[in-house]
Design an enzyme around this catalytic site. Structure first.
Site, PDB file in Angstrom:
ATOM      1  CE  LYS A  11      -3.908  -2.281   2.284  1.00  0.00           C
ATOM      2  NZ  LYS A  11      -4.932  -2.176   3.366  1.00  0.00           N
ATOM      3  CE1 TYR A  51      -9.351  -3.161   0.694  1.00  0.00           C
ATOM      4  CE2 TYR A  51      -8.331  -1.246  -0.316  1.00  0.00           C
ATOM      5  CZ  TYR A  51      -8.229  -2.419   0.410  1.00  0.00           C
ATOM      6  OH  TYR A  51      -6.990  -2.852   0.850  1.00  0.00           O
ATOM      7  CG  ASN A 114      -3.626  -1.994   6.835  1.00  0.00           C
ATOM      8  OD1 ASN A 114      -3.501  -1.723   5.660  1.00  0.00           O
ATOM      9  ND2 ASN A 114      -4.646  -2.700   7.308  1.00  0.00           N
ATOM     10  CG  HIS A 117      -5.222  -6.366  -0.172  1.00  0.00           C
ATOM     11  ND1 HIS A 117      -6.436  -6.415   0.454  1.00  0.00           N
ATOM     12  CD2 HIS A 117      -5.280  -7.258  -1.201  1.00  0.00           C
ATOM     13  CE1 HIS A 117      -7.215  -7.302  -0.194  1.00  0.00           C
ATOM     14  NE2 HIS A 117      -6.526  -7.816  -1.197  1.00  0.00           N
ATOM     15  CD  GLU A 128      -8.927  -9.021  -3.480  1.00  0.00           C
ATOM     16  OE1 GLU A 128      -9.852  -8.721  -2.702  1.00  0.00           O
ATOM     17  OE2 GLU A 128      -7.836  -9.477  -3.080  1.00  0.00           O
TER      18      GLU A 128
HETATM   19  P1  GTP Z   1      -7.096  -5.756   3.380  1.00  0.00           P
HETATM   20  O1  GTP Z   1      -6.107  -6.887   3.273  1.00  0.00           O
HETATM   21  O2  GTP Z   1      -6.531  -4.437   2.920  1.00  0.00           O
HETATM   22  O3  GTP Z   1      -8.428  -6.102   2.736  1.00  0.00           O
HETATM   23  O4  GTP Z   1      -7.310  -5.588   4.954  1.00  0.00           O
HETATM   24  P2  GTP Z   1      -8.089  -6.542   5.947  1.00  0.00           P
HETATM   25  O5  GTP Z   1      -8.740  -7.664   5.199  1.00  0.00           O
HETATM   26  O6  GTP Z   1      -7.153  -6.884   7.050  1.00  0.00           O
HETATM   27  O7  GTP Z   1      -9.175  -5.554   6.510  1.00  0.00           O
HETATM   28  P3  GTP Z   1     -10.592  -5.144   5.861  1.00  0.00           P
HETATM   29  O8  GTP Z   1     -10.820  -5.849   4.565  1.00  0.00           O
HETATM   30  O9  GTP Z   1     -11.607  -5.282   6.945  1.00  0.00           O
HETATM   31  O10 GTP Z   1     -10.381  -3.597   5.590  1.00  0.00           O
HETATM   32  C1  GTP Z   1      -9.823  -3.114   4.380  1.00  0.00           C
HETATM   33  C2  GTP Z   1      -8.917  -1.958   4.686  1.00  0.00           C
HETATM   34  O11 GTP Z   1      -9.697  -0.863   5.155  1.00  0.00           O
HETATM   35  C3  GTP Z   1      -7.912  -2.186   5.817  1.00  0.00           C
HETATM   36  O12 GTP Z   1      -6.760  -2.891   5.426  1.00  0.00           O
HETATM   37  C4  GTP Z   1      -7.569  -0.775   6.219  1.00  0.00           C
HETATM   38  O13 GTP Z   1      -6.690  -0.167   5.264  1.00  0.00           O
HETATM   39  C5  GTP Z   1      -8.955  -0.116   6.126  1.00  0.00           C
HETATM   40  N1  GTP Z   1      -9.678  -0.193   7.405  1.00  0.00           N
HETATM   41  C6  GTP Z   1     -10.236  -1.282   7.987  1.00  0.00           C
HETATM   42  N2  GTP Z   1     -10.833  -0.984   9.150  1.00  0.00           N
HETATM   43  C7  GTP Z   1     -10.664   0.358   9.300  1.00  0.00           C
HETATM   44  C8  GTP Z   1     -11.079   1.291  10.301  1.00  0.00           C
HETATM   45  O14 GTP Z   1     -11.719   0.943  11.306  1.00  0.00           O
HETATM   46  N3  GTP Z   1     -10.706   2.601  10.114  1.00  0.00           N
HETATM   47  C9  GTP Z   1      -9.996   3.013   9.015  1.00  0.00           C
HETATM   48  N4  GTP Z   1      -9.683   4.315   8.903  1.00  0.00           N
HETATM   49  N5  GTP Z   1      -9.616   2.167   8.053  1.00  0.00           N
HETATM   50  C10 GTP Z   1      -9.915   0.857   8.192  1.00  0.00           C
HETATM   51 MG    MG Z   2      -9.924  -7.356   3.463  1.00  0.00          MG
END
Ligand code: GTP
Ligand code: MG
Length: 139
Positions: A11, A51, A114, A117, A128
């Site tokens: 990212k 997303y 973070n 992905h 994807e």
């Molecule tokens: P990905 O591998 O990026 O899909 O992450 P994930 O599967 O661990 O988490 P998820 O799919 O639930 O969320 C997608 C992305 O949204 C995360 O990786 C973060 O970049 C962002 N995100 C998730 N939760 C939060 C939140 O509570 N606040 C904010 N600001 N961003 C969030």
């Molecule tokens: Mg995810």
């Protein structure tokens, strides 16, 4: 049976911090081979498509803005049990909860920025991967 491919994307925060090389080294040392890779950038609209499952979440607009703020490095990876093993390697979404030694524990700045992905299922890994790569670009 679990599939042997997953999709990942380094990212914008990790790219701009100069952590691409260190992250790729960890991925390869964990036994994944890279089947496609490029450095590119998404528009906010395209980040929104990627997303789309999160479009009702309060952080969706911020997420799209952040994911389109700089360069990203998407990759298709291969290993036995790829999806689950890769999620273990990257650690929890929130770096404060990510296990020691995981990519997010080492490189993530926040729950949003973070570092990386990882696909959450074999089906999403395929969807994807196709979002970023033509079949002719995969090894
Ligand atoms: P990905 O591998 O990026 O899909 O992450 P994930 O599967 O661990 O988490 P998820 O799919 O639930 O969320 C997608 C992305 O949204 C995360 O990786 C973060 O970049 C962002 N995100 C998730 N939760 C939060 C939140 O509570 N606040 C904010 N600001 N961003 C969030
Ligand atoms: Mg995810």
């Amino acid at each position: 049976m679990a599939g042997n491919r997953t999709f990942t994307m380094i990212k914008p925060d990790a790219v701009s911090a100069g952590n691409v090389g260190a992250i790729i080294k960890m991925i390869q040392e964990a036994g994944f081979s890279i089947k496609a890779m490029k450095m590119t950038k998404m528009s906010a609209e395209r980040a929104g498509q990627f997303y789309e499952v999160h479009k009702e979440r309060p952080f969706y607009n911020d997420l799209c803005e952040y994911m389109s703020s700089g360069a990203i490095v998407p990759m298709i990876l291969e290993k036995d049990n790829a999806v689950e093993d890769f999620r273990t390697l990257i650690g929890a979404t929130n770096p404060k909860e990510a296990a020691e030694g995981t990519i997010r524990a080492l490189f993530a700045e926040s729950i949003e920025a973070n570092a990386i992905h990882g696909s959450d299922s074999d089906d999403n890994a395929e969807i994807e991967g196709k979002f970023f790569f033509a079949k002719t670009e995969e090894f």
